[in-house]
Scaffold this active site. Structure first.
Site, PDB file in Angstrom:
ATOM      1  N   ARG A   1     -35.198  46.135 -13.154  1.00  8.42           N
ATOM      2  CA  ARG A   1     -36.324  46.960 -12.697  1.00  8.42           C
ATOM      3  C   ARG A   1     -35.868  48.342 -12.245  1.00  8.42           C
ATOM      4  O   ARG A   1     -36.640  49.296 -12.246  1.00  8.42           O
ATOM      5  CB  ARG A   1     -37.047  46.277 -11.521  1.00  8.42           C
ATOM      6  CG  ARG A   1     -37.738  44.967 -11.874  1.00  8.42           C
ATOM      7  CD  ARG A   1     -38.646  44.560 -10.726  1.00  8.42           C
ATOM      8  NE  ARG A   1     -39.074  43.165 -10.782  1.00  8.42           N
ATOM      9  CZ  ARG A   1     -40.130  42.721 -11.445  1.00  8.42           C
ATOM     10  NH1 ARG A   1     -40.869  43.561 -12.138  1.00  8.42           N
ATOM     11  NH2 ARG A   1     -40.451  41.447 -11.426  1.00  8.42           N
TER      12      ARG A   1
ATOM     13  N   ASP B   1     -49.943  43.409 -22.561  1.00 13.24           N
ATOM     14  CA  ASP B   1     -49.320  42.660 -23.656  1.00 13.24           C
ATOM     15  C   ASP B   1     -50.368  41.728 -24.272  1.00 13.24           C
ATOM     16  O   ASP B   1     -51.168  42.156 -25.095  1.00 13.24           O
ATOM     17  CB  ASP B   1     -48.103  41.913 -23.090  1.00 13.24           C
ATOM     18  CG  ASP B   1     -47.262  41.215 -24.157  1.00 13.24           C
ATOM     19  OD1 ASP B   1     -47.336  41.631 -25.314  1.00 13.24           O
ATOM     20  OD2 ASP B   1     -46.539  40.264 -23.819  1.00 13.24           O
TER      21      ASP B   1
ATOM     22  N   LYS C   1     -44.895  43.081  -9.588  1.00 12.76           N
ATOM     23  CA  LYS C   1     -44.043  44.127  -9.060  1.00 12.76           C
ATOM     24  C   LYS C   1     -43.831  45.210 -10.108  1.00 12.76           C
ATOM     25  O   LYS C   1     -43.365  46.292  -9.810  1.00 12.76           O
ATOM     26  CB  LYS C   1     -42.663  43.545  -8.712  1.00 12.76           C
ATOM     27  CG  LYS C   1     -42.674  42.375  -7.787  1.00 12.76           C
ATOM     28  CD  LYS C   1     -41.238  41.801  -7.684  1.00 12.76           C
ATOM     29  CE  LYS C   1     -41.300  40.433  -7.094  1.00 12.76           C
ATOM     30  NZ  LYS C   1     -39.971  39.751  -7.218  1.00 12.76           N
ATOM     31  N   GLY C   2     -44.188  44.893 -11.367  1.00  9.21           N
ATOM     32  CA  GLY C   2     -43.814  45.757 -12.489  1.00  9.21           C
ATOM     33  C   GLY C   2     -44.302  47.188 -12.404  1.00  9.21           C
ATOM     34  O   GLY C   2     -43.697  48.089 -12.966  1.00  9.21           O
TER      35      GLY C   2
ATOM     36  N   GLU D   1     -51.137  49.020 -14.153  1.00  8.86           N
ATOM     37  CA  GLU D   1     -50.247  47.975 -14.677  1.00  8.86           C
ATOM     38  C   GLU D   1     -49.040  48.599 -15.389  1.00  8.86           C
ATOM     39  O   GLU D   1     -49.112  49.732 -15.849  1.00  8.86           O
ATOM     40  CB  GLU D   1     -51.018  47.121 -15.697  1.00  8.86           C
ATOM     41  CG  GLU D   1     -51.323  45.701 -15.219  1.00  8.86           C
ATOM     42  CD  GLU D   1     -50.105  44.774 -15.177  1.00  8.86           C
ATOM     43  OE1 GLU D   1     -49.000  45.233 -14.842  1.00  8.86           O
ATOM     44  OE2 GLU D   1     -50.273  43.579 -15.472  1.00  8.86           O
ATOM     45  N   ASP D   2     -47.993  47.841 -15.472  1.00  3.43           N
ATOM     46  CA  ASP D   2     -46.820  48.321 -16.204  1.00  3.43           C
ATOM     47  C   ASP D   2     -47.043  48.223 -17.709  1.00  3.43           C
ATOM     48  O   ASP D   2     -46.781  49.149 -18.462  1.00  3.43           O
ATOM     49  CB  ASP D   2     -45.553  47.546 -15.792  1.00  3.43           C
ATOM     50  CG  ASP D   2     -45.715  46.027 -15.826  1.00  3.43           C
ATOM     51  OD1 ASP D   2     -46.814  45.528 -16.158  1.00  3.43           O
ATOM     52  OD2 ASP D   2     -44.731  45.328 -15.517  1.00  3.43           O
TER      53      ASP D   2
ATOM     54  N   ASP E   1     -39.154  44.038 -15.758  1.00  2.00           N
ATOM     55  CA  ASP E   1     -37.990  43.162 -15.584  1.00  2.00           C
ATOM     56  C   ASP E   1     -37.784  42.200 -16.741  1.00  2.00           C
ATOM     57  O   ASP E   1     -38.680  41.956 -17.558  1.00  2.00           O
ATOM     58  CB  ASP E   1     -38.180  42.303 -14.326  1.00  2.00           C
ATOM     59  CG  ASP E   1     -39.250  41.224 -14.532  1.00  2.00           C
ATOM     60  OD1 ASP E   1     -40.379  41.586 -14.912  1.00  2.00           O
ATOM     61  OD2 ASP E   1     -38.947  40.027 -14.357  1.00  2.00           O
TER      62      ASP E   1
ATOM     63  N   PHE F   1     -39.216  43.571 -26.461  1.00  2.00           N
ATOM     64  CA  PHE F   1     -39.200  43.278 -25.038  1.00  2.00           C
ATOM     65  C   PHE F   1     -38.525  44.437 -24.315  1.00  2.00           C
ATOM     66  O   PHE F   1     -37.371  44.749 -24.557  1.00  2.00           O
ATOM     67  CB  PHE F   1     -38.500  41.960 -24.717  1.00  2.00           C
ATOM     68  CG  PHE F   1     -38.852  41.476 -23.343  1.00  2.00           C
ATOM     69  CD1 PHE F   1     -40.025  40.762 -23.130  1.00  2.00           C
ATOM     70  CD2 PHE F   1     -38.058  41.789 -22.247  1.00  2.00           C
ATOM     71  CE1 PHE F   1     -40.399  40.360 -21.849  1.00  2.00           C
ATOM     72  CE2 PHE F   1     -38.420  41.391 -20.962  1.00  2.00           C
ATOM     73  CZ  PHE F   1     -39.580  40.672 -20.769  1.00  2.00           C
TER      74      PHE F   1
ATOM     75  N   LYS G   1     -48.802  47.191 -25.639  1.00  2.00           N
ATOM     76  CA  LYS G   1     -48.118  46.508 -26.752  1.00  2.00           C
ATOM     77  C   LYS G   1     -49.178  45.687 -27.485  1.00  2.00           C
ATOM     78  O   LYS G   1     -49.374  44.516 -27.187  1.00  2.00           O
ATOM     79  CB  LYS G   1     -47.027  45.609 -26.144  1.00  2.00           C
ATOM     80  CG  LYS G   1     -46.019  45.100 -27.120  1.00  2.00           C
ATOM     81  CD  LYS G   1     -44.676  44.709 -26.507  1.00  2.00           C
ATOM     82  CE  LYS G   1     -44.685  43.594 -25.495  1.00  2.00           C
ATOM     83  NZ  LYS G   1     -43.369  43.046 -25.167  1.00  2.00           N
TER      84      LYS G   1
HETATM   85  P1  IMP Z   1     -50.075  39.926 -20.417  1.00  2.00           P
HETATM   86  O1  IMP Z   1     -50.908  39.090 -19.501  1.00  2.00           O
HETATM   87  O2  IMP Z   1     -49.500  39.133 -21.549  1.00  2.00           O
HETATM   88  O3  IMP Z   1     -50.770  41.181 -20.894  1.00  2.00           O
HETATM   89  O4  IMP Z   1     -48.760  40.303 -19.636  1.00  2.00           O
HETATM   90  C1  IMP Z   1     -48.714  41.188 -18.653  1.00  2.00           C
HETATM   91  C2  IMP Z   1     -47.408  41.092 -17.896  1.00  2.00           C
HETATM   92  O5  IMP Z   1     -46.353  40.498 -18.677  1.00  2.00           O
HETATM   93  C3  IMP Z   1     -46.928  42.454 -17.564  1.00  2.00           C
HETATM   94  O6  IMP Z   1     -47.478  42.893 -16.356  1.00  2.00           O
HETATM   95  C4  IMP Z   1     -45.429  42.270 -17.492  1.00  2.00           C
HETATM   96  O7  IMP Z   1     -45.053  41.875 -16.216  1.00  2.00           O
HETATM   97  C5  IMP Z   1     -45.131  41.158 -18.456  1.00  2.00           C
HETATM   98  N1  IMP Z   1     -44.598  41.686 -19.741  1.00  2.00           N
HETATM   99  C6  IMP Z   1     -45.188  41.716 -20.950  1.00  2.00           C
HETATM  100  N2  IMP Z   1     -44.409  42.275 -21.887  1.00  2.00           N
HETATM  101  C7  IMP Z   1     -43.269  42.638 -21.245  1.00  2.00           C
HETATM  102  C8  IMP Z   1     -42.054  43.309 -21.669  1.00  2.00           C
HETATM  103  O8  IMP Z   1     -41.860  43.721 -22.822  1.00  2.00           O
HETATM  104  N3  IMP Z   1     -41.126  43.492 -20.687  1.00  2.00           N
HETATM  105  C9  IMP Z   1     -41.290  43.092 -19.399  1.00  2.00           C
HETATM  106  N4  IMP Z   1     -42.396  42.480 -18.967  1.00  2.00           N
HETATM  107  C10 IMP Z   1     -43.376  42.250 -19.877  1.00  2.00           C
HETATM  108 MG    MG Z   2     -46.046  42.666 -14.479  1.00  2.00          MG
END
Ligand code: IMP
Ligand code: MG
Length: 180
Positions: free
Chosen positions: A163, A101, A42-43, A97-98, A157, A150, A129
């Protein structure tokens, strides 16, 4: 709600500028192509809505949902919760994507969509990030590179809350029991 924000990292005005810049780039790159803009729920909902209004070429849109997160730490396990409605065969997919990470979510998604004969796959992320990156993946369009904090708001969220903040803020560590 606002008292849980340690500080504002990206203001509403800066978000607007980011969407405009990325929208112009995407419009230039996808003119005449078979663009399918895919929002990762949903991000990315707010970013998707604002970015789409800055994309001036023909496109289709769709939504999918995966999960890899609980609390502030990634679990590393990606689950498909809602699939695409549109068949990506032959489409030029832009995943919206939001935040990028660890990269686990997006590398899984790109792999799945590639296996469905998409013509091309690119990634547009509002936030990058790089500090926690585990998968070998890079976004093609990045709104802003951020430090290892974070963040919440503008779709992002913490345990499904915050959100609806109109800006991106750093979550106060007291909220999740961390150190100030
Ligand atoms: P990844 O698979 O670790 O790259 O994570 C991706 C998802 O983790 C993102 O789409 C977010 O929903 C969540 N996420 C990662 N870092 C944050 C943050 O700092 N705040 C909120 N959600 C995060
Ligand atoms: Mg997300």
């Amino acid at each position: 709600m606002e008292k849980d924000v340690k500080s504002i990292l990206i203001s509403e005005e800066e978000i607007k500028q980011i969407c405009k810049r990325l929208g112009e780039q995407i419009t230039r790159d996808y003119e005449g192509k078979n663009l399918l803009v895919v929002s990762v729920l949903k991000g990315s909902i707010m970013f998707m809505a604002d970015l789409l209004r800055e994309i001036k070429c023909l496109c289709q849109i769709d939504f999918l949902s995966v999960s890899s997160y609980s609390g502030t730490k990634t679990t590393g396990v990606v689950k498909f919760k809602k699939d695409l409605d549109i068949d990506p065969d032959g489409m030029d997919i832009l995943i919206v994507e939001d935040i990028l990470d660890s990269g686990v979510t997006l590398s899984y998604l790109s792999g799945v969509l590639m296996g469905r004969n998409a013509n091309s796959i690119k990634i547009c992320t509002l936030l990058d990030k790089p500090a926690n990156r585990r998968a070998d993946i890079k976004a093609d369009y990045v709104g802003k590179v951020i430090p290892d904090e974070f963040v919440i708001g503008y779709g992002l969220d913490y345990d499904e809350k915050y959100r609806n903040l109109p800006y991106i803020g750093i979550l106060a560590p007291s909220v999740y029991g961390g150190e100030e």
